[in-house]
Design a protein around this motif. Structure first.
Motif, short mmCIF file in Angstrom:
data_model
loop_
_atom_site.label_atom_id
_atom_site.label_comp_id
_atom_site.label_asym_id
_atom_site.label_seq_id
_atom_site.Cartn_x
_atom_site.Cartn_y
_atom_site.Cartn_z
N LEU A 78 0.83 -1.20 0.00
CA LEU A 78 0.00 0.00 0.00
C LEU A 78 0.87 1.26 0.00
O LEU A 78 0.67 2.15 -0.83
CB LEU A 78 -0.93 0.01 1.21
N PHE A 79 1.84 1.33 0.90
CA PHE A 79 2.70 2.51 0.97
C PHE A 79 3.56 2.66 -0.28
O PHE A 79 3.80 3.77 -0.75
CB PHE A 79 3.58 2.49 2.22
N SER A 80 4.00 1.57 -0.84
CA SER A 80 4.77 1.61 -2.08
C SER A 80 3.91 2.17 -3.22
O SER A 80 4.35 3.05 -3.97
CB SER A 80 5.27 0.21 -2.42
N SER A 81 2.69 1.68 -3.34
CA SER A 81 1.79 2.17 -4.40
C SER A 81 1.43 3.63 -4.19
O SER A 81 1.39 4.41 -5.14
CB SER A 81 0.51 1.33 -4.43
N LEU A 82 1.18 4.01 -2.95
CA LEU A 82 0.85 5.42 -2.66
C LEU A 82 2.01 6.34 -2.99
O LEU A 82 1.82 7.43 -3.54
CB LEU A 82 0.45 5.59 -1.20
N THR A 83 3.22 5.92 -2.67
CA THR A 83 4.40 6.73 -2.96
C THR A 83 4.58 6.90 -4.46
O THR A 83 4.78 8.02 -4.96
CB THR A 83 5.65 6.10 -2.34
N ARG A 84 4.50 5.80 -5.20
CA ARG A 84 4.66 5.89 -6.65
C ARG A 84 3.54 6.71 -7.28
O ARG A 84 3.78 7.51 -8.19
CB ARG A 84 4.70 4.48 -7.26
N THR A 85 2.32 6.53 -6.82
CA THR A 85 1.20 7.28 -7.34
C THR A 85 1.36 8.77 -7.08
O THR A 85 1.11 9.60 -7.97
CB THR A 85 -0.13 6.79 -6.69
N THR A 86 1.81 9.13 -5.89
CA THR A 86 2.01 10.54 -5.55
C THR A 86 3.09 11.16 -6.43
O THR A 86 2.93 12.29 -6.92
CB THR A 86 2.38 10.68 -4.06
N VAL A 87 4.17 10.43 -6.67
CA VAL A 87 5.24 10.95 -7.52
C VAL A 87 4.71 11.18 -8.94
O VAL A 87 4.96 12.23 -9.54
CB VAL A 87 6.45 10.00 -7.52
N VAL A 88 3.98 10.22 -9.48
CA VAL A 88 3.43 10.37 -10.83
C VAL A 88 2.46 11.56 -10.89
O VAL A 88 2.52 12.37 -11.82
CB VAL A 88 2.73 9.07 -11.29
N ASN A 89 1.60 11.68 -9.89
CA ASN A 89 0.63 12.79 -9.89
C ASN A 89 1.31 14.14 -9.72
O ASN A 89 0.83 15.14 -10.26
CB ASN A 89 -0.43 12.58 -8.81
N LEU A 90 2.40 14.20 -8.99
CA LEU A 90 3.15 15.45 -8.86
C LEU A 90 3.77 15.85 -10.19
O LEU A 90 3.82 17.03 -10.53
CB LEU A 90 4.23 15.33 -7.78
N VAL A 91 4.26 14.87 -10.93
CA VAL A 91 4.87 15.15 -12.23
C VAL A 91 3.81 15.63 -13.22
O VAL A 91 4.06 16.52 -14.02
CB VAL A 91 5.60 13.90 -12.77
N LEU A 92 2.63 15.03 -13.15
CA LEU A 92 1.56 15.42 -14.08
C LEU A 92 1.05 16.79 -13.70
O LEU A 92 0.60 17.56 -14.45
CB LEU A 92 0.40 14.41 -14.04
#
Length: 92
Positions: A78-92
């Motif tokens: 869960l934390f791994s997915s949330l971290t990756r998702t947050t990074v992608v959303n910050l880039v977008l």
């Protein structure tokens, strides 16, 4: 309950509160930023712009399987997915 119905219920259980949280956050943020209030036209602009951002974010969340209860059983995952998702959303 059959498998397809259970998947829809599980998806809705995670998806709908996410939408409520996103728009509640927008509402609170606008109230804090404009304590005197804003006009309905300004609200429509905010809703239109943020709906586009939220739509992109929701697709990213879905792509990282954050709306799949079964893939989030592990706290580490869960934390791994949330971290990756947050990074992608910050880039977008």
């Amino acid at each position: 309950m059959n498998q397809a119905k259970r998947r829809i219920v599980n998806f809705a259980t995670l998806f709908l509160p996410t939408i409520v949280l996103l728009y509640t956050s927008l509402y609170v943020t606008v109230l804090l930023r404009f304590p005197e209030g804003i006009s309905w036209d300004q609200w429509k602009v905010h809703l239109f712009l943020f709906s586009g951002v939220y739509l992109v974010w929701l697709f990213v969340f879905y792509g990282f399987r954050l709306f799949d209860i079964w893939s989030l059983r592990s706290l580490e995952r869960l934390f791994s997915s949330l971290t990756r998702t947050t990074v992608v959303n910050l880039v977008l």
